[in-house]
Design an enzyme around this catalytic site. Structure first.
Site, PDB file in Angstrom:
ATOM      1  CG  HIS A  40      -1.971   1.075   1.116  1.00  0.00           C
ATOM      2  ND1 HIS A  40      -1.702   2.395   1.384  1.00  0.00           N
ATOM      3  CD2 HIS A  40      -3.262   1.031   0.708  1.00  0.00           C
ATOM      4  CE1 HIS A  40      -2.791   3.115   1.166  1.00  0.00           C
ATOM      5  NE2 HIS A  40      -3.755   2.303   0.752  1.00  0.00           N
ATOM      6  CD  GLU A  94      -5.398   1.475  -3.132  1.00  0.00           C
ATOM      7  OE1 GLU A  94      -6.558   1.616  -2.743  1.00  0.00           O
ATOM      8  OE2 GLU A  94      -4.427   1.415  -2.359  1.00  0.00           O
TER       9      GLU A  94
HETATM   10  P1  PGA Z   1      -9.702   5.960  -0.114  1.00  0.00           P
HETATM   11  O1  PGA Z   1      -8.468   4.993   0.218  1.00  0.00           O
HETATM   12  O2  PGA Z   1     -10.844   5.101  -0.577  1.00  0.00           O
HETATM   13  O3  PGA Z   1      -9.989   6.670   1.174  1.00  0.00           O
HETATM   14  O4  PGA Z   1      -9.244   6.892  -1.206  1.00  0.00           O
HETATM   15  C1  PGA Z   1      -8.183   3.886  -0.589  1.00  0.00           C
HETATM   16  C2  PGA Z   1      -6.957   3.156  -0.102  1.00  0.00           C
HETATM   17  O5  PGA Z   1      -6.006   3.808   0.373  1.00  0.00           O
HETATM   18  O6  PGA Z   1      -6.893   1.920  -0.169  1.00  0.00           O
END
Ligand code: PGA
Length: 227
Positions: A89, A156
């Protein structure tokens, strides 16, 4: 579809227990075979054996146990029957300074133990604005075995996390298609997923679900994504 809730550093054991009961109540009446996962803080892992969702770990140290102050290893995950982990992450890469070498050690430990891995990748705003996203992601993917059967990849964009902004649907489509050439792993999108944008995101051709932070913190806003 996979709907994965990443609590980050939110919720206590008490509030997660209530969340889990409320989520169970929704899932009990839901006649769908979606895969619902929740990644709570490790201090609020639950031992309930009737959970209708997968409980996963946001983090672990690649060890069974040992002298790693502040960390949790496989022994601690086993106690809660946790076999699903997040790796890579962006908050762990940037804030906790986890580099490719360490992420590889985590990945290899997880594969050796047959964990399901949600491996996160994503570019910064700078990389995005300089049109270098695909090269950047390609490099992040070089670190791991893309043929591992229990792998899920979460794309992401860092600039979309918690910002309320998401790439255009065409951009998400183009990135997921690019990743899909390299791996058969299910692909998730993450970054400011909410009720207003979930439909168009899930309609993207190679999208098998979402990784959700902010909108997952309340049972209602999480469930709105799949009911
Ligand atoms: P968010 O976070 O939905 O608050 O943008 C997603 C993540 O960091 O996995």
């Amino acid at each position: 579809m996979i709907f994965a809730a990443n609590f980050k550093c939110n919720h206590s054991r008490d509030s997660f227990l209530k969340y889990a009961k409320d989520l169970n109540a929704v899932l009990k009446d839901l006649n769908r075979d979606d895969d619902i996962m929740v990644f709570p803080t490790s201090s609020s892992f639950l031992k309930e054996d009737n959970l209708l969702f997968t409980q996963g770990a946001q983090n672990f140290y690649p060890c069974e146990n040992g002298a790693y102050t502040g960390e949790i290893g496989k022994d601690q995950l086993d106690e809660f029957n946790i076999k699903t982990v997040l790796i890579g992450h962006s908050e762990r890469r940037t804030i906790l300074k986890e580099d490719d070498e360490f992420l590889k050690a985590k990945f290899d430990f997880a594969t050796k133990n047959d964990f399901k891995i949600i491996y996160c990748i994503g570019e910064s705003l700078d990389v995005y604005e300089n049109n270098k996203t695909k090269v950047f992601l390609e490099n992040q993917l070089k670190n791991i075995d893309l043929k591992y059967p229990n792998l899920v990849i979460a794309y992401e964009p860092i600039w979309a996390i918690g910002s309320g902004k998401i790439p255009s649907i065409d951009e998400i489509d183009s990135i997921l298609s690019f990743i899909a050439i390299k791996t058969k792993a299910p692909l998730l999108y993450g970054g400011s997923v909410k009720k207003d944008n979930i439909k168009e995101i899930l309609d993207v051709k190679n999208c098998s679900g979402v990784l959700v932070g902010g909108a997952s913190l309340k049972v209602q806003t999480f469930c709105e994504l799949f009911i």
